[in-house]
Scaffold this active site. Structure first.
Site, mmCIF file in Angstrom:
data_model
loop_
_atom_site.group_PDB
_atom_site.id
_atom_site.type_symbol
_atom_site.label_atom_id
_atom_site.label_comp_id
_atom_site.label_asym_id
_atom_site.label_seq_id
_atom_site.Cartn_x
_atom_site.Cartn_y
_atom_site.Cartn_z
ATOM 1 N N LYS A 1 -9.949 -4.652 -0.216
ATOM 2 C CA LYS A 1 -10.090 -3.208 0.003
ATOM 3 C C LYS A 1 -11.539 -2.761 -0.104
ATOM 4 O O LYS A 1 -11.976 -1.862 0.617
ATOM 5 C CB LYS A 1 -9.208 -2.422 -0.971
ATOM 6 C CG LYS A 1 -7.732 -2.635 -0.659
ATOM 7 C CD LYS A 1 -6.862 -1.456 -1.035
ATOM 8 C CE LYS A 1 -5.472 -1.611 -0.421
ATOM 9 N NZ LYS A 1 -4.385 -1.411 -1.332
ATOM 10 N N LYS B 1 -0.423 -9.337 6.760
ATOM 11 C CA LYS B 1 0.823 -8.741 6.262
ATOM 12 C C LYS B 1 1.011 -7.341 6.840
ATOM 13 O O LYS B 1 0.023 -6.670 7.194
ATOM 14 C CB LYS B 1 0.830 -8.710 4.724
ATOM 15 C CG LYS B 1 -0.114 -7.726 4.128
ATOM 16 C CD LYS B 1 0.105 -7.545 2.625
ATOM 17 C CE LYS B 1 -0.850 -6.449 2.165
ATOM 18 N NZ LYS B 1 -0.841 -6.083 0.808
ATOM 19 N N LYS C 1 0.553 -0.617 4.866
ATOM 20 C CA LYS C 1 0.482 0.838 5.053
ATOM 21 C C LYS C 1 -0.866 1.252 5.604
ATOM 22 O O LYS C 1 -0.999 2.289 6.235
ATOM 23 C CB LYS C 1 0.678 1.549 3.709
ATOM 24 C CG LYS C 1 2.074 1.502 3.161
ATOM 25 C CD LYS C 1 2.103 2.333 1.886
ATOM 26 C CE LYS C 1 3.233 1.931 0.970
ATOM 27 N NZ LYS C 1 2.942 2.125 -0.434
#
Ligand code: TYM
Length: 351
Positions: A134, A216, A219
């Site tokens: 992130k 993956k 969101k």
């Protein structure tokens, strides 16, 4: 009180003077209100929470404070909290069997996060895969909440003497860190925290993107076609599955060199409760088209009852509000008790 997990799913609570009494193992898990609740969240986590809820003593939490690690606006966060709470109830979480609440309603989570930071190494946090992904090399310019994220997660889990944490594969490292933090605290201050085990299922723990089966389903993916939202209408679901990438060849089989088909077969198998081998047999020689058409209908059918319940809950906002408020009261009662023990162990305040 520290109880040891046993493989039977039961813990034996020590109670001097009385015969040992089996108690249900404690489960805790959480989900961020960051919008776009998707099929990966459902199959990797929530579906298992629902399926197992009668077996355990459960606490499930909408972790709104974790969502602050990503930029979000006031109105969006509020709306996401409400939507996610409704979605969890619509997915089948039952307040008669599980405590369901919003993290920020129980202030003890943030207090324990700070106390645990004193036994957490900065280097451990910087090595977390999710932080590195992130932060993406922008270390100096991301919020320190992103770095601290796993400490708050450890607080969530350790606060409730949790034995089992049902999560998707991507959370394994955070649960391992939680155990390390708990063990370090216990070594320094005496046995205080139960060390939890991750509960990661063999199938569905890592549902992949429909556009890139090496990533993956997430969101935060910028493309809406990469994931199926639980609120997608039937035609959107059909279109996304039709467009989903496939592997070279024509055979409907799960194999290491067929990541896209493996992913689609996993989704089909979990939602239809049929083994992958039976599906491979059914679609042998039929090609990708027929398989995808049927898969789309399986997904549409699985989402229909959830979406119907969601519509009812959306029409009656007070229902979720009452459930969450009651859940917070029940969680808080446990958290206050645990924090008194933790403060005493650490010598916080005058005692
Ligand atoms: P979040 O909201 O990112 O994810 C919620 C759950 O969904 C799982 N998941 C997936 N499973 C399979 N395939 C996927 N593609 C996929 N994407 C997400 C996640 O593994 C997770 O179980 N850090 C947690 C939130 C949290 C938490 C906790 C969890 C905060 N405190 C304490 C357990 C215990 C998270 O990843 O949320």
């Amino acid at each position: 009180m520290v109880s040891e997990s046993t493989p039977s799913g039961l813990a034996v609570e020590e109670n001097p003077g009385a015969a040992p009494r089996p108690v249900r193992q404690k489960v805790f898990s959480g989900i961020q209100p960051t919008g776009n609740f998707h099929l990966g969240n459902y199959l990797g986590a929530i579906r298992n929470w629902v399926a197992q809820q009668s077996e355990y003593d459960n606490i499930f939490c909408v972790v709104d404070l974790h969502a602050l690690s990503q930029t979000t606006s006031r109105d969006t966060l509020r709306e996401n909290n409400r939507n996610l709470a409704n979605m969890l109830l619509a997915s089948g979480l039952d307040p008669a069997q599980s405590i369901i609440f919003i993290q920020s309603d129980v202030r003890e989570h943030t207090e324990l996060c700070w106390l645990l930071s004193s036994v957490t190494m900065d280097g451990e946090l910087r090595r977390m895969t999710q932080f590195k992904d992130k932060a993406g090399g922008r270390g100096e310019r991301v919020s320190s909440a992103l770095l601290f994220y796993p400490v708050l997660q450890a607080a969530d889990i350790l606060l409730y003497d949790t034995n089992l944490v049902p999560v998707g594969e991507d959370q394994k490292q955070h649960i391992e860190l939680t155990r390390d933090i708990g063990a370090r605290f216990n070594a320094r201050y005496g046995e205080t925290f139960v060390l939890p085990q991750p509960d990661i299922k063999a199938n569905g723990a890592r549902i992949m993107s429909l556009e890139d089966p090496t990533k993956k389903m997430s969101k935060s993916d910028a493309s809406p076609n990469a994931s199926i939202a639980l609120t997608d209408d039937p035609d959107t679901i059909r279109r996304k599955i039709r467009r989903a990438v496939t592997d070279s060849g024509t055979e409907v089989v799960a194999a290491p060199d067929k990541p896209a088909l493996t992913n689609l077969l996993t989704i089909y198998s979990l939602l239809s409760n049929e083994p992958i081998a039976a599906l491979e047999e059914r679609y042998a020689g039929k090609g990708y088209g027929a398989f995808k058409t049927d898969l789309a209908e399986v997904v549409v059918a699985a989402m229909a009852p959830i979406q119907a319940r969601l519509a009812d809950l959306d029409a009656n906002p007070d229902a979720a509000r009452a459930i969450l408020s009651d859940g917070a009261d029940r969680a808080r009662a446990r958290a206050i008790f645990k924090m008194a023990e933790v403060r005493d162990r650490m010598g916080i305040g005058l005692g």
